[in-house]
Design an enzyme around this catalytic site. Structure first.
Site, PDB file in Angstrom:
ATOM      1  N   SER A   1       0.802  -1.231   0.000  1.00 47.16           N
ATOM      2  CA  SER A   1       0.000   0.000   0.000  1.00 47.16           C
ATOM      3  C   SER A   1       0.831   1.276   0.000  1.00 47.16           C
ATOM      4  O   SER A   1       0.326   2.342  -0.321  1.00 47.16           O
ATOM      5  CB  SER A   1      -0.967   0.026   1.183  1.00 47.16           C
ATOM      6  OG  SER A   1      -0.280   0.266   2.387  1.00 47.16           O
TER       7      SER A   1
ATOM      8  N   LYS B   1       0.465   4.744   6.639  1.00 44.70           N
ATOM      9  CA  LYS B   1      -0.085   5.585   5.565  1.00 44.70           C
ATOM     10  C   LYS B   1       0.516   6.986   5.689  1.00 44.70           C
ATOM     11  O   LYS B   1       1.196   7.306   6.647  1.00 44.70           O
ATOM     12  CB  LYS B   1      -1.609   5.691   5.666  1.00 44.70           C
ATOM     13  CG  LYS B   1      -2.361   4.370   5.751  1.00 44.70           C
ATOM     14  CD  LYS B   1      -2.341   3.584   4.477  1.00 44.70           C
ATOM     15  CE  LYS B   1      -3.063   2.251   4.664  1.00 44.70           C
ATOM     16  NZ  LYS B   1      -2.814   1.322   3.577  1.00 44.70           N
TER      17      LYS B   1
END
Length: 195
Positions: free
Chosen positions: A47, A95
């Site tokens: 990701s 993230k």
């Protein structure tokens, strides 16, 4: 002979005692550092590609957010929100902070807009398409609530992030990724990004 034997026994005993004290002290320092200063994290999945690779290890700074708040561009590690399947196992996500409290963020035609302006994402490869999600609908501006952060993966086509599960509560953020230490070829500070 007796005196030599006693002194050897005494020196072995004092050596063992000092050794055990040193181990206990080292473990105590490690636990304090782990709880309050920094912790190791493993990147799992793709990701955050290409900036972070699967199975890379990094250190997360837990101290700086005790004195300040996350900033746009910071790469953060946070506990998965309750809506995520792995939340019961207290899994952690990595993230990038895109929106901070009060910011207006929108996904439109594959681009991210921040406070009405097209976001320059020079930390990503060219022409990365950011699709909308369950939380961030196409062309609809989202205002980040107080105490919340909008966090997206760098690999937008392959990241489950705030576009799906919404903003992240400040209390879920563990810390800021600051140093890659494994594999050896990737050793170095995490580049600072701000916008």
């Amino acid at each position: 002979m007796k005196n030599i034997y006693k002194s050897q026994r005494g020196s072995i005993g004092s050596f063992l005692l000092e050794f055990i004290q040193s181990i206990v002290l080292a473990l105590s320092v490690f636990v304090l550092l782990y709880l309050f200063v920094a912790q190791p994290n493993e990147v799992k999945g793709s990701s955050m590609y290409p900036n972070f690779l699967d199975k890379e290890f990094l250190l997360t700074d837990k101290l700086s957010y005790q004195f300040g708040n996350p900033k746009r561009g910071d790469v953060v590690v946070f506990k998965a929100p309750a809506s995520e399947p792995c939340a019961a196992d207290e899994c952690e996500y990595i993230k990038r902070v895109i929106g901070t409290p009060g910011d207006k963020v929108m996904v439109k035609q594959g681009d991210i807009y921040l406070n009405g302006n097209l976001l320059d994402q020079d930390f990503l490869p060219e022409k990365v398409y950011s699709s909308p999600g369950e939380y961030m609908k196409e062309g609809i501006e989202v205002i980040i609530p107080e105490g919340q952060y909008l966090c997206l993966g760098d690999n937008r086509p392959n990241s489950r992030d705030s576009r799906e599960f919404g903003t992240i509560e400040r209390k879920l953020i563990v810390g800021k990724a600051f140093f890659k230490y494994w594999p050896i070829g990737s050793i170095g500070l995490v580049p600072k990004v701000s916008f």
